[in-house]
Design a protein around this motif. Sequence first.
Motif, PDB file in Angstrom:
ATOM      1  N   ILE A   1     -11.772   3.054   0.923  1.00  0.00           N
ATOM      2  CA  ILE A   1     -11.829   2.081  -0.232  1.00  0.00           C
ATOM      3  C   ILE A   1     -10.268   1.957  -0.775  1.00  0.00           C
ATOM      4  O   ILE A   1      -9.385   2.779  -0.510  1.00  0.00           O
ATOM      5  CB  ILE A   1     -12.190   2.730  -1.499  1.00  0.00           C
ATOM      6  N   GLU A   2      -9.880   0.760  -0.381  1.00  0.00           N
ATOM      7  CA  GLU A   2      -8.593   0.110  -0.947  1.00  0.00           C
ATOM      8  C   GLU A   2      -8.368  -0.404  -2.298  1.00  0.00           C
ATOM      9  O   GLU A   2      -9.303  -0.983  -2.886  1.00  0.00           O
ATOM     10  CB  GLU A   2      -8.193  -1.178  -0.185  1.00  0.00           C
ATOM     11  N   ILE A   3      -7.330  -0.118  -3.060  1.00  0.00           N
ATOM     12  CA  ILE A   3      -6.810  -0.400  -4.163  1.00  0.00           C
ATOM     13  C   ILE A   3      -5.655  -1.480  -4.098  1.00  0.00           C
ATOM     14  O   ILE A   3      -4.704  -0.854  -3.671  1.00  0.00           O
ATOM     15  CB  ILE A   3      -6.795   0.453  -5.200  1.00  0.00           C
ATOM     16  N   ASN A   4      -5.928  -2.528  -4.391  1.00  0.00           N
ATOM     17  CA  ASN A   4      -4.688  -3.447  -4.049  1.00  0.00           C
ATOM     18  C   ASN A   4      -4.135  -3.510  -2.842  1.00  0.00           C
ATOM     19  O   ASN A   4      -2.925  -3.433  -2.629  1.00  0.00           O
ATOM     20  CB  ASN A   4      -3.628  -3.297  -5.221  1.00  0.00           C
ATOM     21  N   GLY A   5      -4.992  -3.298  -1.877  1.00  0.00           N
ATOM     22  CA  GLY A   5      -4.491  -3.235  -0.295  1.00  0.00           C
ATOM     23  C   GLY A   5      -4.119  -1.894  -0.035  1.00  0.00           C
ATOM     24  O   GLY A   5      -3.932  -1.832   1.263  1.00  0.00           O
ATOM     25  N   GLU A   6      -4.174  -0.983  -0.888  1.00  0.00           N
ATOM     26  CA  GLU A   6      -3.774   0.406  -0.275  1.00  0.00           C
ATOM     27  C   GLU A   6      -4.740   1.404  -0.295  1.00  0.00           C
ATOM     28  O   GLU A   6      -5.654   1.484  -1.143  1.00  0.00           O
ATOM     29  CB  GLU A   6      -2.471   0.992  -1.367  1.00  0.00           C
ATOM     30  N   VAL A   7      -4.964   2.213   0.898  1.00  0.00           N
ATOM     31  CA  VAL A   7      -6.049   2.891   1.304  1.00  0.00           C
ATOM     32  C   VAL A   7      -5.956   4.326   0.177  1.00  0.00           C
ATOM     33  O   VAL A   7      -5.188   5.074   0.279  1.00  0.00           O
ATOM     34  CB  VAL A   7      -6.265   3.610   2.638  1.00  0.00           C
ATOM     35  N   ALA A   8      -7.136   4.385  -0.603  1.00  0.00           N
ATOM     36  CA  ALA A   8      -6.813   5.365  -1.722  1.00  0.00           C
ATOM     37  C   ALA A   8      -7.994   6.453  -1.739  1.00  0.00           C
ATOM     38  O   ALA A   8      -7.920   7.568  -2.242  1.00  0.00           O
ATOM     39  CB  ALA A   8      -7.258   4.771  -2.973  1.00  0.00           C
ATOM     40  N   GLY A   9      -8.939   6.110  -0.693  1.00  0.00           N
ATOM     41  CA  GLY A   9      -9.971   7.361  -0.573  1.00  0.00           C
ATOM     42  C   GLY A   9     -10.938   7.008   0.674  1.00  0.00           C
ATOM     43  O   GLY A   9     -10.807   6.082   1.316  1.00  0.00           O
ATOM     44  N   SER A  10     -11.684   8.035   1.265  1.00  0.00           N
ATOM     45  CA  SER A  10     -12.518   7.804   2.390  1.00  0.00           C
ATOM     46  C   SER A  10     -13.517   8.703   2.213  1.00  0.00           C
ATOM     47  O   SER A  10     -13.591   9.758   1.387  1.00  0.00           O
ATOM     48  CB  SER A  10     -11.580   8.092   3.584  1.00  0.00           C
ATOM     49  N   MET A  11     -14.540   8.259   2.743  1.00  0.00           N
ATOM     50  CA  MET A  11     -15.730   9.062   3.102  1.00  0.00           C
ATOM     51  C   MET A  11     -16.500   8.944   4.461  1.00  0.00           C
ATOM     52  O   MET A  11     -16.360   8.092   5.203  1.00  0.00           O
ATOM     53  CB  MET A  11     -17.051   8.551   2.217  1.00  0.00           C
ATOM     54  N   THR A  12     -16.580   9.929   4.987  1.00  0.00           N
ATOM     55  CA  THR A  12     -17.119  10.179   6.566  1.00  0.00           C
ATOM     56  C   THR A  12     -18.518  10.808   6.541  1.00  0.00           C
ATOM     57  O   THR A  12     -18.896  11.669   6.063  1.00  0.00           O
ATOM     58  CB  THR A  12     -16.237  10.792   7.475  1.00  0.00           C
ATOM     59  N   GLY A  13     -19.380  10.063   7.587  1.00  0.00           N
ATOM     60  CA  GLY A  13     -20.736  10.770   7.755  1.00  0.00           C
ATOM     61  C   GLY A  13     -20.972  10.956   9.185  1.00  0.00           C
ATOM     62  O   GLY A  13     -20.442  10.116  10.246  1.00  0.00           O
ATOM     63  N   LEU A  14     -22.083  11.493   9.473  1.00  0.00           N
ATOM     64  CA  LEU A  14     -22.924  11.406  10.794  1.00  0.00           C
ATOM     65  C   LEU A  14     -24.187  11.360  10.592  1.00  0.00           C
ATOM     66  O   LEU A  14     -24.908  11.677   9.675  1.00  0.00           O
ATOM     67  CB  LEU A  14     -22.314  12.578  11.934  1.00  0.00           C
ATOM     68  N   LEU A  15     -25.014  10.980  11.788  1.00  0.00           N
ATOM     69  CA  LEU A  15     -26.363  11.245  11.696  1.00  0.00           C
ATOM     70  C   LEU A  15     -26.878  12.422  12.347  1.00  0.00           C
ATOM     71  O   LEU A  15     -26.367  12.814  13.593  1.00  0.00           O
ATOM     72  CB  LEU A  15     -27.030  10.132  12.491  1.00  0.00           C
ATOM     73  N   VAL A  16     -27.924  13.092  11.843  1.00  0.00           N
ATOM     74  CA  VAL A  16     -28.345  14.457  12.188  1.00  0.00           C
ATOM     75  C   VAL A  16     -29.898  14.191  11.989  1.00  0.00           C
ATOM     76  O   VAL A  16     -30.528  13.548  11.316  1.00  0.00           O
ATOM     77  CB  VAL A  16     -27.864  15.558  11.428  1.00  0.00           C
ATOM     78  N   GLN A  17     -30.807  14.900  12.864  1.00  0.00           N
ATOM     79  CA  GLN A  17     -32.156  15.003  12.656  1.00  0.00           C
ATOM     80  C   GLN A  17     -32.341  16.226  11.633  1.00  0.00           C
ATOM     81  O   GLN A  17     -32.326  17.428  12.156  1.00  0.00           O
ATOM     82  CB  GLN A  17     -32.959  15.198  13.981  1.00  0.00           C
TER      83      GLN A  17
ATOM     84  N   ARG B   1      -7.426  10.153  -3.138  1.00  0.00           N
ATOM     85  CA  ARG B   1      -5.842  10.361  -3.502  1.00  0.00           C
ATOM     86  C   ARG B   1      -5.780  10.916  -5.029  1.00  0.00           C
ATOM     87  O   ARG B   1      -6.375  10.041  -5.824  1.00  0.00           O
ATOM     88  CB  ARG B   1      -4.830   9.384  -3.140  1.00  0.00           C
ATOM     89  N   PRO B   2      -5.055  11.902  -5.524  1.00  0.00           N
ATOM     90  CA  PRO B   2      -5.142  12.430  -7.053  1.00  0.00           C
ATOM     91  C   PRO B   2      -4.718  11.184  -7.856  1.00  0.00           C
ATOM     92  O   PRO B   2      -5.325  11.080  -9.069  1.00  0.00           O
ATOM     93  CB  PRO B   2      -4.061  13.593  -7.018  1.00  0.00           C
ATOM     94  N   ALA B   3      -3.642  10.298  -7.337  1.00  0.00           N
ATOM     95  CA  ALA B   3      -3.199   9.260  -8.293  1.00  0.00           C
ATOM     96  C   ALA B   3      -4.270   8.135  -8.652  1.00  0.00           C
ATOM     97  O   ALA B   3      -4.014   7.311  -9.685  1.00  0.00           O
ATOM     98  CB  ALA B   3      -2.032   8.646  -7.615  1.00  0.00           C
ATOM     99  N   TYR B   4      -5.383   8.113  -7.809  1.00  0.00           N
ATOM    100  CA  TYR B   4      -6.398   6.954  -7.925  1.00  0.00           C
ATOM    101  C   TYR B   4      -7.804   7.605  -8.618  1.00  0.00           C
ATOM    102  O   TYR B   4      -8.961   6.935  -8.746  1.00  0.00           O
ATOM    103  CB  TYR B   4      -6.679   6.398  -6.873  1.00  0.00           C
ATOM    104  N   ARG B   5      -7.867   8.919  -8.906  1.00  0.00           N
ATOM    105  CA  ARG B   5      -9.113   9.511  -9.161  1.00  0.00           C
ATOM    106  C   ARG B   5      -9.539   9.056 -10.633  1.00  0.00           C
ATOM    107  O   ARG B   5     -10.705   9.244 -10.819  1.00  0.00           O
ATOM    108  CB  ARG B   5      -8.836  11.086  -9.378  1.00  0.00           C
ATOM    109  N   LYS B   6      -8.672   8.286 -11.495  1.00  0.00           N
ATOM    110  CA  LYS B   6      -9.356   8.020 -12.735  1.00  0.00           C
ATOM    111  C   LYS B   6     -10.102   6.835 -12.669  1.00  0.00           C
ATOM    112  O   LYS B   6     -10.718   6.413 -13.832  1.00  0.00           O
ATOM    113  CB  LYS B   6      -8.142   7.945 -13.852  1.00  0.00           C
ATOM    114  N   LEU B   7     -10.045   6.040 -11.610  1.00  0.00           N
ATOM    115  CA  LEU B   7     -10.823   4.992 -11.299  1.00  0.00           C
ATOM    116  C   LEU B   7     -12.125   5.105 -10.967  1.00  0.00           C
ATOM    117  O   LEU B   7     -12.951   4.014 -10.694  1.00  0.00           O
ATOM    118  CB  LEU B   7     -10.014   3.816 -10.248  1.00  0.00           C
ATOM    119  N   GLY B   8     -12.816   6.322 -10.474  1.00  0.00           N
ATOM    120  CA  GLY B   8     -13.907   6.473 -10.261  1.00  0.00           C
ATOM    121  C   GLY B   8     -14.390   6.284  -8.726  1.00  0.00           C
ATOM    122  O   GLY B   8     -15.489   5.798  -8.557  1.00  0.00           O
ATOM    123  N   LEU B   9     -13.405   5.990  -7.891  1.00  0.00           N
ATOM    124  CA  LEU B   9     -13.676   5.790  -6.608  1.00  0.00           C
ATOM    125  C   LEU B   9     -14.407   6.754  -5.831  1.00  0.00           C
ATOM    126  O   LEU B   9     -15.327   6.083  -4.853  1.00  0.00           O
ATOM    127  CB  LEU B   9     -12.191   5.700  -5.892  1.00  0.00           C
ATOM    128  N   GLY B  10     -14.684   7.827  -6.108  1.00  0.00           N
ATOM    129  CA  GLY B  10     -15.495   8.671  -5.118  1.00  0.00           C
ATOM    130  C   GLY B  10     -17.044   8.135  -5.467  1.00  0.00           C
ATOM    131  O   GLY B  10     -17.776   8.215  -4.503  1.00  0.00           O
TER     132      GLY B  10
END
Length: 221
Positions: free
Chosen positions: A67-83, A120-129
């Motif tokens: 997720i980008e805020i004003n063009g800066e990457v502020a958070g991420s989430m990663t997954g994989l597929l499993v059975q 990133r802690p500086a962006y956590r008040k924005l509800g990005l998670g």
Amino acid sequence: MYVKEFFVFDGGKPVKAVVRNYTEKDFDALIRIQQESFPPPFPSELWWNKEQLKNHVSLFPEGALCIEINGEVAGSMTGLLVQFDPDHPAHTWAEITDNGYIRNHDPNGNTLYVVDIGVRPAYRKLGLGKWLMFSMYEVVVHKGFNRLLGGGRMPGYKKHSDKLTPLQYIDQVVKGDLKDPVLTFLLRCGRTPLHVAPNYLEDEDSCNYAALMQWKNPFKN
């Protein structure tokens, strides 16, 4: 390719946000997210390395979101597929994610499994998670998977472990009698408890337990 543009709010001010698939050009920013989200004494060798990130974008790019805020990457989430078989749910984080390398990614899997989420802690008040989680739900629906699943840390459990079992602690959080920094967040995101996983991750605050929490695809019931 997943791209979603919208606004989040900093106080009363709208701020432009974009959720998209991350690529190799984002690797340095993704490692910085890990460093800021999991500072020492968290062991630095458990932060993402570039070999892991290359696997994420090559083996299952649909599950690699940032997720980008004003063009800066502020958070991420990663997954994989499993059975995943709900009747045999026991596993550890290392087993099911291949220690974050996801070489065990199953293209025919029925479940999108959360490897990691960080803001990133500086962006956590924005509800990005929450926005990242909702975006991954959209991947589940778009691809027709049965569920999103992941192990939620229970960092509030240690101080109650002398009087509550892990299952009792989760039940208290679900009832609203207790709040947990991670489990309460996951409940707010629509996840529901499925199973208690012992020895899931070396995590003193959780007494090494995790709550396996799912979001079921509403079109697959």
